[in-house]
Design an enzyme around this catalytic site. Structure first.
Site, PDB file in Angstrom:
ATOM      1  CB  CYS A 194       0.670   4.280   6.246  1.00  0.00           C
ATOM      2  SG  CYS A 194      -0.448   5.291   5.593  1.00  0.00           S
ATOM      3  CD  GLN A 222      -1.360  -4.762   3.568  1.00  0.00           C
ATOM      4  OE1 GLN A 222      -1.641  -5.993   2.230  1.00  0.00           O
ATOM      5  NE2 GLN A 222      -1.731  -4.012   3.738  1.00  0.00           N
ATOM      6  CG  HIS A 224       0.703   0.675   8.364  1.00  0.00           C
ATOM      7  ND1 HIS A 224      -0.092   1.758   9.454  1.00  0.00           N
ATOM      8  CD2 HIS A 224       0.130   1.251   6.886  1.00  0.00           C
ATOM      9  CE1 HIS A 224      -1.098   1.765   8.106  1.00  0.00           C
ATOM     10  NE2 HIS A 224      -1.043   1.925   7.342  1.00  0.00           N
ATOM     11  CE  LYS A 250      -5.197  -2.170   5.811  1.00  0.00           C
ATOM     12  NZ  LYS A 250      -4.581  -1.815   4.514  1.00  0.00           N
ATOM     13  CG  ASP A 300      -0.234  -4.573  11.208  1.00  0.00           C
ATOM     14  OD1 ASP A 300      -0.474  -4.842  10.911  1.00  0.00           O
ATOM     15  OD2 ASP A 300       0.901  -3.303  10.773  1.00  0.00           O
TER      16      ASP A 300
END
Ligand SMILES: Cc1ncc(COP(=O)(O)O)c(C=O)c1O
Lengths: 418, 162
Positions: free
Chosen positions: A373, A211, A130, A234, A208
């Site tokens: 993104c 998700q 991302h 999220k 990261d």
């Protein structure tokens, strides 16, 4: 139009969390929300926690010497402890709150990167990232004169571990990798990445988790990475709160990056000294209310059980693949479901993703069409955009059925009949 | 049960009219004019990464040739296709006036429909989809830039990858 294989009301592939726990979904029963990778819906308990904070504990944390401010401070600290425990960090003070993953990555790139990266060093990211885990490092490399290296992908958009291994050396200072791809759902084999990075480098290893944290069990203390960033919105929490967990050793190597209230110890005329972790990296009035809201969100997820969340998404993915096999001309990006989070990123032959999203919207099906993104990934896929449906705890077979019906309709509109 | 929206008889049909789909399947004016004096302007849609270029050749203040290239969704492509069909032979002033009418139309001003030549009124459905207005505007904005901007012809850039 095809009829649904599974009638409404059957229990096969029911949602994991009751739809009526989510006010927006309860209010709009026909809405098929398949954009949870962009942001999740919020359960009532999160909204209650938010208003509860403002109705019963609202004062500026850490400031006032009165009971109400102490209540706000306690609520904020309790939220930190709850969220750290949920993500498997025994030491809650290693969790620094930020607005989300974007700010978390900028924090690490500035607070650690600016002090430790110099010309001749190498920074490694992947083509799956991302922009939030790409640009901060790209720009750090540009500022410092370090070399920016991009790990390429396999044909099904997994990180090419052999290529990663070939890029690692004693010059590697940072390795920043996504836990789960937002654009195609590929799950990174973290243990393998950790093993490679530790075997060949002393690099900072940043994951990261935007998700990852919402969809997979995460145990920071056994993961073996240095920093893990996440976004609350999220994972059932409010917008505007997220954070980054780091090891004490790596936090000790960081310099303050934003300056102001709360993050200081003493301010002299010509210099200042800094507060301890985590406050040193949380300048200004903290977002206590949203932290309290997110704590309620992760408690809701913990009660569902993250292993069950993963199993639910996997079952729905398998169901979706079976149903989507009927749709001519559909190509699903990413690895097979076993190595993919609850993301269906696809192209339908002859139908532009933007047209798809509009047609699906008319069916009440919310999907995302765009570059997600992840422009470096889109370039490698050779497309300008994909259509993406993403699942979560409130998703059920009716959502998938509506998606399939709408895709069939899209094919009819665009005249591609076989 | 699917609700009425899912039957495809309501606003969706209005958006994806056969006129629009015909332009999408077989667009007019595909390809930039092969002329050293061509003026080219490009528009990108940052939401989806699509890029469209419009090229015009002026003789005096008359648009002698016009064409487009690049990749776009059905709405962007159909709009560009209609553009090439309507502005060829127009003066710069006429084309600019038309572009501004199309702009108002796409933003929901239904009154200008009667002023719009050719198949352009078929774009009416787009106004109800604010996220898609940008798609329909791309070609018209590129045209405006290509004819209004420079007295000098723009150098012709390398072809946009499809
Ligand atoms: C993988 C990934 N990383 C980073 C981000 C950025 O998160 P946020 O916008 O919440 O800061 C997102 C979400 O958009 C994401 O999916």
């Amino acid at each position: 139009m095809t009829t649904s294989l599974i009638a409404e009301g059957t229990t096969a592939h029911a949602s994991l969390a009751p739809r009526h726990d989510f006010p927006l979904l309860a209010e709009q029963p026909a809405l098929r929300y398949l954009d949870s990778a962009a942001t999740s819906q919020k359960p009532q308990v999160v909204l209650d926690a938010l208003t509860g904070f403002y109705a019963t504990a609202n004062a500026n944390p850490h400031r006032g010497a009165y009971a109400l401010s102490a209540a706000a401070t306690d609520a904020y600290h309790a939220a930190r402890a709850t969220i750290a425990r949920f993500l498997g960090a025994a030491d809650p003070e290693t969790l620094v709150f930020t607005r989300g993953t974007t700010e978390a990555m900028n924090l690490v790139a500035n607070a650690w990167g600016a002090a430790h990266v110099q010309a001749g060093d190498e920074i490694v990211v992947t083509a799956l990232e991302h922009h939030a885990n790409f640009i901060p490092w790209q720009q750090l490399a540009k500022r410092t004169g370090a070399t920016f290296r991009i790990v390429e992908l396999t044909a099904d958009q997994r990180i090419d571990l052999d290529h990663l291994a070939s890029l690692l050396s004693s010059r590697t200072r940072v390795v920043a990798i996504t836990h789960v791809s937002n654009a195609v759902g590929a799950i990174t084999p973290v243990h393998e990445v950790v093993r490679l990075v530790r075997a060949h480098t002393n690099a900072l290893l940043v994951l990261d988790g935007a998700q990852g944290a919402p969809h997979l069990p995460v145990a920071f203390d056994t993961l073996g990475v240095d920093f893990y960033a996440f976004s609350g919105h999220k994972m059932l929490g409010p917008m505007g709160i997220g954070g980054v967990i780091g090891t004490r050793a790596r936090w000790a190597e960081c310099q303050p990056w934003q300056f102001g209230g709360d993050m200081i110890e003493w301010v002299h005329d010509q210099d200042s000294t800094w507060n301890v972790l985590p406050y040193r990296f949380e300048a200004g009035t903290p977002n206590a209310a949203d932290a309290v809201g997110l704590a309620a969100g992760v408690q809701y997820l913990a009660a569902l059980d993250m292993a069950a969340v993963r199993a639910h998404e996997l079952a729905l993915l398998d169901y979706a693949h079976a149903r989507l096999a009927d749709v001519e001309g559909l190509h699903i990006f990413g690895p097979p479901p076993a190595e993919r989070s609850g993301v269906l990123s696809f192209a339908l032959a002859d139908v532009h993703p933007h047209d798809l999203a509009t047609i699906l919207d008319e069916h009440g099906v919310c999907i995302r069409a765009g570059h997600h993104c992840a422009q470096p990934l889109m370039r490698r896929l050779g497309v300008s955009a994909t259509a993406r449906a993403s699942l979560y705890v409130y998703t059920d077979a009716r959502d998938i059925d509506a998606l399939v019906d709408a895709l069939v309709h899209a094919r009819r509109i665009f005249g591609a009949t076989s | 049960m699917p609700d009425a929206r899912a039957t495809g008889t309501l606003p969706l049909a209005a958006m994806y009219q056969e006129r629009i789909l015909e332009h999408f399947r077989a667009p007019h004016g595909r390809g930039l004019p092969e002329d050293p004096a061509v003026r080219v302007a490009e528009r990108r849609n940052p939401l989806c990464g699509d890029a469209l270029r419009v090229g015009v050749v002026l003789r005096g203040d008359v648009i002698e040739a016009v064409g487009f290239d690049g990749s776009g969704c059905s709405i962007a492509t159909a709009s560009a296709s209609m553009l090439t069909g309507t502005v060829r032979g127009q003066t710069v002033a006429e084309a600019l006036r038309l572009a501004s009418s199309v702009e108002r139309f796409l933003h929901g001003d239904a009154h200008v429909a009667t002023e719009l030549p050719g198949d352009l009124p078929a774009l009416a459905g787009v106004a109800r989809h604010p996220q898609r207005v940008g798609c329909a505007r791309m070609a018209w904005q590129a045209l405006t830039e290509a004819i209004a901007d420079s007295a000098e012809p723009l150098p012709r850039a390398a072809a946009v990858a499809q």
